[in-house]
Scaffold this active site. Sequence first.
Site, PDB file in Angstrom:
ATOM      1  N   TRP A   4       0.836  -1.207   0.000  1.00  0.00           N
ATOM      2  CA  TRP A   4       0.000   0.000   0.000  1.00  0.00           C
ATOM      3  C   TRP A   4       0.870   1.256   0.000  1.00  0.00           C
ATOM      4  O   TRP A   4       0.520   2.263  -0.617  1.00  0.00           O
ATOM      5  CB  TRP A   4      -0.905   0.000   1.231  1.00  0.00           C
ATOM      6  CG  TRP A   4      -1.767   1.227   1.368  1.00  0.00           C
ATOM      7  CD1 TRP A   4      -3.027   1.414   0.877  1.00  0.00           C
ATOM      8  CD2 TRP A   4      -1.427   2.449   2.043  1.00  0.00           C
ATOM      9  NE1 TRP A   4      -3.492   2.668   1.207  1.00  0.00           N
ATOM     10  CE2 TRP A   4      -2.519   3.327   1.923  1.00  0.00           C
ATOM     11  CE3 TRP A   4      -0.299   2.881   2.739  1.00  0.00           C
ATOM     12  CZ2 TRP A   4      -2.519   4.607   2.470  1.00  0.00           C
ATOM     13  CZ3 TRP A   4      -0.291   4.163   3.284  1.00  0.00           C
ATOM     14  CH2 TRP A   4      -1.385   5.010   3.149  1.00  0.00           C
ATOM     15  N   HIS A   5       2.014   1.196   0.687  1.00  0.00           N
ATOM     16  CA  HIS A   5       2.867   2.366   0.805  1.00  0.00           C
ATOM     17  C   HIS A   5       3.581   2.713  -0.498  1.00  0.00           C
ATOM     18  O   HIS A   5       3.976   3.871  -0.683  1.00  0.00           O
ATOM     19  CB  HIS A   5       3.907   2.162   1.917  1.00  0.00           C
ATOM     20  CG  HIS A   5       3.342   2.352   3.295  1.00  0.00           C
ATOM     21  ND1 HIS A   5       2.668   1.355   3.964  1.00  0.00           N
ATOM     22  CD2 HIS A   5       3.340   3.430   4.119  1.00  0.00           C
ATOM     23  CE1 HIS A   5       2.284   1.810   5.152  1.00  0.00           C
ATOM     24  NE2 HIS A   5       2.668   3.066   5.265  1.00  0.00           N
ATOM     25  N   GLY A   6       3.778   1.780  -1.360  1.00  0.00           N
ATOM     26  CA  GLY A   6       4.441   2.116  -2.611  1.00  0.00           C
ATOM     27  C   GLY A   6       4.671   0.910  -3.493  1.00  0.00           C
ATOM     28  O   GLY A   6       4.760  -0.225  -3.021  1.00  0.00           O
TER      29      GLY A   6
END
Length: 482
Positions: free
Chosen positions: A324-326
């Site tokens: 989700w973060h990258g």
Amino acid sequence: MLFNSIDFAVFLPILFLVYWSLHAHLKAQNICIVLASYLFYGWWDWRFLSLIICSTLVDYTIGRRLGSEKHKRKRKALLWTSIVINLGLLGVFKYYNFFLDTFITAFSYFGTDIQARTLHLILPVGISFYTFQTLSYTIDVYHNKLKPTKDGIAFAAFVSFFPQLVAGPIERATRLLPQFLKQRVFHTTNAIRGIRLILWGLVQKVAIADAIAPSVNDIFANYAQYPSSTLILGMFLFSFQIYCDFNGYSLIARGVAKLFGFELMVNFNYPYFSRHISEFWGKWHISLSTWFRDYVYIPLGGSHESKLKTIRNIGIVFLISGLWHGANWTFVTWGGLHALLFLPLLFIKHTNTHTATLTLNKWLLPSIKDVFNILSTFILVSCCWIFFRANSIDTAIHFIAHMCRFDFEYITYLNPYDNQPLGIEYLFIFAFILIEYLLATKLIHIYSENKYIGILVDALLLLIIITGAQIGANTSFIYFQF
């Protein structure tokens, strides 16, 4: 539009005056919020407004249909339509190139050269945040935890609410949407508290995160040229940078929301005073960790099935959280490392968030055991941040390898921004740690009931912000890229 920009400093008071001039007209206030939010978001790139509008229309329409549809299969089809459209948009803009490159690399190991064209897409700011926020609405309506709203303007305001639109906190519809459906009343005390949160958030962003950003960037970019002592310094500096950057944004978002009569959830609860990883994740980015708990971990079975399935569920949640973060394997690795740190607690049945305040002795200090646990947890979290910060897994591994050479030297590191020894940045960090400790242990409160003390605190915070702006670089918030 950045919170720490001149544009926002002009935008906010104008909107504040217009908004409260409409205090007798709820729908007019909500329309004002929608238009202001679209202006706020469109300041980066107006073309991406189409994504927010699309997400709003899809979930509003599906929510209305779910409210009237009784057939189980049709309800499930509506739910999956929302999930596919929302995650589809997120997948195309954020993950298409990542998965395509991974697919091509995987087949290259078998001697197959696949020719495929990547897309030159700009990642829309905040897409991961508002996508999850709208999804929570549809899922909660599907499970009858929330009645679908018939007020399209209020729903659009909920989706696009500008204080938390681009970097959270990720609010649930059950908590935030009802606030758009009732009359807001201006309270001076609430507005003053909002301003205090904004100032405290700007202190963390400007005087700490931005002040140490040039040093962090330089150390991570040129790690091979520095001794272990400097790399360890860079690791810890980034730990404070990302916390002050993200928590600073969350505090400003909460403060701005208060100015308009809204309450946003607390997104950070002094996570660096956690005594184990489970407690850390109960206090770090709370809106995201609870989202994954409620919409991924519990539906998978949570911890109510076999130990093996519980381990599987924990692994899935942390790996998805990392992704989700990258769109980079560094984030997936970061999530996997936290899963590995979390698993031992599962076997000793110590996975509660343990959010109670620290027990202090007569000197107002925690026990030696708590101090040891806090420091060890902070060091482990900081080591994991290396993968989060590095551009690639190879870079992270080489950084750690150079850090473990143990060629310690006296740190004479110069801040590349002004070519001067680090000094006032350390002072700000040490002062910040002390204040965070006093707040975490409830020895002080951010809201002072004494008017004169409050004015003094506000003036001091403003002075620190001005000083910090002189020694650092004005940067965008780190989580804007997510």
